[in-house]
Structure formats: structure tokens, C-alpha cells
Design a protein around this motif. Structure first.
Motif, PDB file in Angstrom:
ATOM      1  N   ILE A  51       0.864  -1.177   0.000  1.00  0.00           N
ATOM      2  CA  ILE A  51       0.000   0.000   0.000  1.00  0.00           C
ATOM      3  C   ILE A  51       0.898   1.223   0.000  1.00  0.00           C
ATOM      4  CG2 ILE A  51      -0.235  -0.052   2.534  1.00  0.00           C
ATOM      5  CD1 ILE A  51      -3.087   1.124   2.098  1.00  0.00           C
ATOM      6  N   THR A  56      -3.104   0.282  -3.808  1.00  0.00           N
ATOM      7  CA  THR A  56      -2.651  -1.033  -3.364  1.00  0.00           C
ATOM      8  C   THR A  56      -2.362  -1.922  -4.565  1.00  0.00           C
ATOM      9  OG1 THR A  56      -4.957  -1.731  -3.199  1.00  0.00           O
ATOM     10  CG2 THR A  56      -3.899  -0.986  -1.174  1.00  0.00           C
ATOM     11  N   SER A  69      -5.093  -2.204   4.264  1.00  0.00           N
ATOM     12  CA  SER A  69      -5.578  -0.865   4.562  1.00  0.00           C
ATOM     13  C   SER A  69      -4.693  -0.250   5.633  1.00  0.00           C
ATOM     14  CB  SER A  69      -7.037  -0.910   5.034  1.00  0.00           C
ATOM     15  OG  SER A  69      -7.162  -1.701   6.199  1.00  0.00           O
ATOM     16  N   ARG A  70      -4.853   1.046   5.840  1.00  0.00           N
ATOM     17  CA  ARG A  70      -4.047   1.737   6.838  1.00  0.00           C
ATOM     18  C   ARG A  70      -4.942   2.661   7.654  1.00  0.00           C
ATOM     19  NH1 ARG A  70       0.006   5.492   3.462  1.00  0.00           N
ATOM     20  NH2 ARG A  70       0.501   6.339   5.524  1.00  0.00           N
TER      21      ARG A  70
END
Length: 110
Positions: A51, A56, A69-70
Motif C-alpha cells: 500500500i 494497493t 488498509s491503513r
């Protein structure tokens, strides 16, 4: 120096799901590239997905099943793993700005 701590691994049946977390000891807001890798005994670490600010990208073997995800507020990146297969079993590592976490083991077995 940032420290990375992974968690969320464990035993899951084929077809099941797990969410791995990687918590950093500092803000990830300025991190350029964050990734998840996995490794099985006797093999090199394999890139699972990345990512970055462009989005991504995933290895073909996990596309459509895994998602990275972050959460900048929590200094955390996640790896959501769905439809797990026995061949997904490995030690999973997060990689941020050139540093590795300690790994978390995923076992996929009935």
C-alpha cells in the motif's frame, strides 16, 4: 527507530478469515511504502501486497481475497484475509520504510 508489532495470526479453517494488524511505534503518515510479506519454511519471503500513496497492489495468488488498509490515526496497517486456503499458511511480516516486524503465524487447517 520505528518498531513494528504484528498480531492477529492464528489457526483458521479453510475458507475462513483473519485480520492481521501491524502497529508502528511512530506515525505512518509520511511512510511511502508499506507492505505485507509471508514466508514458509525453506522459502524466501514472498510479497503479499503493498500500500502506498498510489493505492494497493497484490500478488496474483491473493488478489480478490486479501486487502491491505491503513489507519494513520492508530499508526496501523491491516491485512484482511478472506477465503483462506491451506497454501496461505505462513508467517506474515509487515514491512514499513525498510523495517520488518517480528511476524505473526497463520495456520490454515481443518
Amino acid at each position: 527507530q520505528v518498531q513494528l508489532v504484528e498480531s492477529g495470526g492464528g489457526l483458521v479453517q479453510p475458507g475462513g478469515s483473519l485480520r492481521l494488524s501491524c502497529v508502528a511505534s511512530r506515525s505512518l503518515f509520511n511512510s511511502v511504502v508499506m507492505a505485507w510479506y509471508r514466508q514458509t519454511p525453506g522459502n524466501q519471503r514472498e510479497l503479499v501486497g503493498v500500500i502506498n500513496r498510489g493505492g494497493t497492489n497484490y500478488a496474483d495468488s491473493v488478489k480478490g481475497r486479501f486487502a491491505i488498509s491503513r489507519d494513520n490515526a492508530r499508526n496501523t496497517i491491516y491485512l484482511q484475509m478472506n477465503s483462506l486456503k491451506p497454501e496461505d499458511a505462513a508467517v506474515y511480516y509487515c514491512f514499513v520504510d525498510g523495517l520488518w516486524g517480528q511476524g505473526t503465524q497463520v495456520i490454515v487447517s481443518s
